[in-house]
Write a protein that holds these residues in place. Structure first.
Motif, short mmCIF file in Angstrom:
data_model
loop_
_atom_site.label_atom_id
_atom_site.label_comp_id
_atom_site.label_asym_id
_atom_site.label_seq_id
_atom_site.Cartn_x
_atom_site.Cartn_y
_atom_site.Cartn_z
N ASP A 70 -15.60 -1.11 4.47
CA ASP A 70 -16.42 -1.90 3.55
C ASP A 70 -15.64 -2.99 2.84
OD1 ASP A 70 -18.66 -0.39 4.16
OD2 ASP A 70 -18.32 1.02 2.51
N HIS A 71 -14.32 -2.89 2.84
CA HIS A 71 -13.49 -3.87 2.13
C HIS A 71 -13.49 -5.21 2.86
CE1 HIS A 71 -9.96 -5.76 0.32
NE2 HIS A 71 -10.11 -4.90 -0.68
N GLU A 72 -13.51 -6.30 2.12
CA GLU A 72 -13.57 -7.64 2.72
C GLU A 72 -12.37 -7.96 3.59
OE1 GLU A 72 -13.77 -10.52 -0.43
OE2 GLU A 72 -11.99 -9.74 -1.41
N LEU A 73 -11.23 -7.33 3.35
CA LEU A 73 -10.03 -7.60 4.15
C LEU A 73 -9.78 -6.56 5.24
CD1 LEU A 73 -7.53 -8.77 1.35
CD2 LEU A 73 -8.79 -10.19 2.99
N GLU A 92 3.24 -11.20 -3.28
CA GLU A 92 2.66 -12.35 -2.57
C GLU A 92 1.78 -11.91 -1.40
OE1 GLU A 92 5.73 -15.16 -1.56
OE2 GLU A 92 6.47 -15.23 -3.61
N CYS A 93 0.90 -10.98 -1.67
CA CYS A 93 0.06 -10.35 -0.64
C CYS A 93 -1.41 -10.62 -0.97
CB CYS A 93 0.34 -8.85 -0.66
SG CYS A 93 -0.71 -7.84 0.40
N GLY A 94 -2.26 -10.54 0.04
CA GLY A 94 -3.69 -10.68 -0.19
C GLY A 94 -4.24 -9.59 -1.10
N PHE A 95 -3.53 -8.48 -1.20
CA PHE A 95 -3.94 -7.39 -2.08
C PHE A 95 -3.31 -7.47 -3.47
CE2 PHE A 95 -4.61 -5.65 2.21
CZ PHE A 95 -5.93 -5.24 2.10
N PRO A 110 8.15 -1.86 -5.18
CA PRO A 110 8.02 -3.06 -4.35
C PRO A 110 8.64 -2.84 -2.97
CG PRO A 110 8.87 -3.60 -6.53
CD PRO A 110 8.90 -2.11 -6.41
N CYS A 111 8.00 -3.44 -1.98
CA CYS A 111 8.44 -3.28 -0.59
C CYS A 111 8.22 -4.60 0.14
CB CYS A 111 7.65 -2.16 0.07
SG CYS A 111 8.03 -1.94 1.82
N ASN A 112 9.24 -5.04 0.85
CA ASN A 112 9.19 -6.33 1.54
C ASN A 112 8.98 -6.17 3.05
OD1 ASN A 112 9.29 -9.19 1.21
ND2 ASN A 112 11.37 -9.21 2.03
N GLN A 113 8.57 -5.00 3.49
CA GLN A 113 8.47 -4.72 4.93
C GLN A 113 7.22 -5.30 5.59
OE1 GLN A 113 9.31 -0.30 4.75
NE2 GLN A 113 10.38 -0.86 6.63
N PHE A 114 6.25 -5.73 4.82
CA PHE A 114 4.98 -6.17 5.38
C PHE A 114 4.81 -7.66 5.12
CE2 PHE A 114 4.71 -1.76 3.99
CZ PHE A 114 4.54 -1.15 5.23
N GLY A 115 5.20 -8.46 6.09
CA GLY A 115 5.03 -9.90 5.99
C GLY A 115 5.95 -10.57 4.99
N ASN A 116 7.05 -9.91 4.63
CA ASN A 116 8.00 -10.47 3.65
C ASN A 116 7.28 -10.96 2.40
OD1 ASN A 116 10.36 -10.06 5.29
ND2 ASN A 116 9.62 -11.74 6.56
N GLN A 117 6.36 -10.14 1.90
CA GLN A 117 5.52 -10.54 0.78
C GLN A 117 6.01 -10.04 -0.57
OE1 GLN A 117 1.66 -9.23 2.17
NE2 GLN A 117 1.41 -11.07 3.39
N ALA A 118 7.22 -9.50 -0.60
CA ALA A 118 7.84 -9.09 -1.86
C ALA A 118 9.24 -9.69 -1.93
CB ALA A 118 7.89 -7.57 -1.98
N ASN A 173 1.06 -3.21 2.24
CA ASN A 173 1.28 -3.19 0.79
C ASN A 173 0.09 -2.54 0.07
OD1 ASN A 173 3.63 -4.96 1.14
ND2 ASN A 173 2.13 -6.56 1.51
N PHE A 174 0.38 -1.95 -1.05
CA PHE A 174 -0.62 -1.34 -1.95
C PHE A 174 -1.26 -0.09 -1.38
CE2 PHE A 174 0.03 -5.52 -3.71
CZ PHE A 174 0.15 -5.23 -5.06
N THR A 175 -0.50 0.66 -0.59
CA THR A 175 -0.89 2.02 -0.24
C THR A 175 -0.54 2.88 -1.46
OG1 THR A 175 -0.53 1.65 2.10
CG2 THR A 175 -0.49 3.94 1.35
N LYS A 176 -1.42 3.81 -1.79
CA LYS A 176 -1.24 4.60 -3.01
C LYS A 176 -1.33 6.09 -2.71
CE LYS A 176 -3.92 0.92 -4.80
NZ LYS A 176 -4.15 0.49 -3.41
N PHE A 177 -0.52 6.86 -3.43
CA PHE A 177 -0.55 8.32 -3.34
C PHE A 177 -0.85 8.87 -4.73
CE2 PHE A 177 2.02 6.97 0.21
CZ PHE A 177 1.64 7.81 1.24
#
Length: 181
Positions: A121-124, A34-37, A62-70, A148-152
């Motif tokens: 450059d990203h809109e968000l 439930e995130c903008g990303f 999944p991680c719910n630490q950022f704005g309770n979006q999971a 959310n949506f940090t990637k390695f």
């Protein structure tokens, strides 16, 4: 330590050794439904479909630490991702990626590749920088996961070669994956 020394939990609570993925190129992501990303699920599913037969796997945490979006359990999140976004790659149990109870895998990942900034450059980008700076005014100077949506990206030998913030264009991520394959 190597990435293959870590064990994680699947959504049924079973241990999964990351050594099971040895020899593959991995993209490890912390996600939220439930995130903008969240639209990135569609792009990630497409990238996975394109490269899955070439030794590429996405590992989703999944991680719910950022704005309770999971919200929900890991199993509920997995079902939603399978139905709504047609995600086929492995989705693991919900975890924390920062703080005293962060998953050891993410402690390791952050020690290998620190935060280098958002893609302006990203809109968000402006929105996320504003939100993150209110949570942590010193966010530029630590390796914590910012959202959310940090990637390695991990190569076939288990080396963490890149960290992509959620604002990084997934076309660039896809090209980096293609280079490693």
């Amino acid at each position: 330590m190597s990435i293959y020394d870590y064990t994680v939990k699947d959504t049924e609570g079973n241990d999964v050794s990351l050594s099971d993925y040895e020899g593959n190129v991995l993209l490890i992501v912390n996600s939220a439904t439930e995130c903008g990303f969240t639209p990135q699920y569609n792009e990630l599913a497409d990238i996975y479909d394109e490269f899955k037969n070439d030794g590429f796997v996405i590992l989703d945490f999944p991680c719910n630490q950022f704005g309770n979006q999971a919200p929900g359990t890991g199993e509920e999140i997995k079902k939603a991702c399978r139905l709504k976004f047609l995600v086929e790659y492995p989705i693991f149990e919900k975890i924390n990626v920062n703080g005293s109870d962060e998953d050891p895998l993410f402690t390791y990942l952050k020690s290998e590749k620190s935060f280098e900034g958002f893609d302006s450059d990203h809109e968000l980008a402006g929105v996320i920088e504003d939100v993150v700076s209110k949570i942590d005014p010193d966010y530029m100077n630590n390796s914590d996961i910012k959202w959310n949506f940090t990637k390695f990206l991990v190569d076939r030998e288990g080396n963490v070669v890149e960290r992509f913030e959620p604002t990084k264009d997934l076309g660039i991520v896809k090209e980096k994956i293609r280079e490693l394959l």
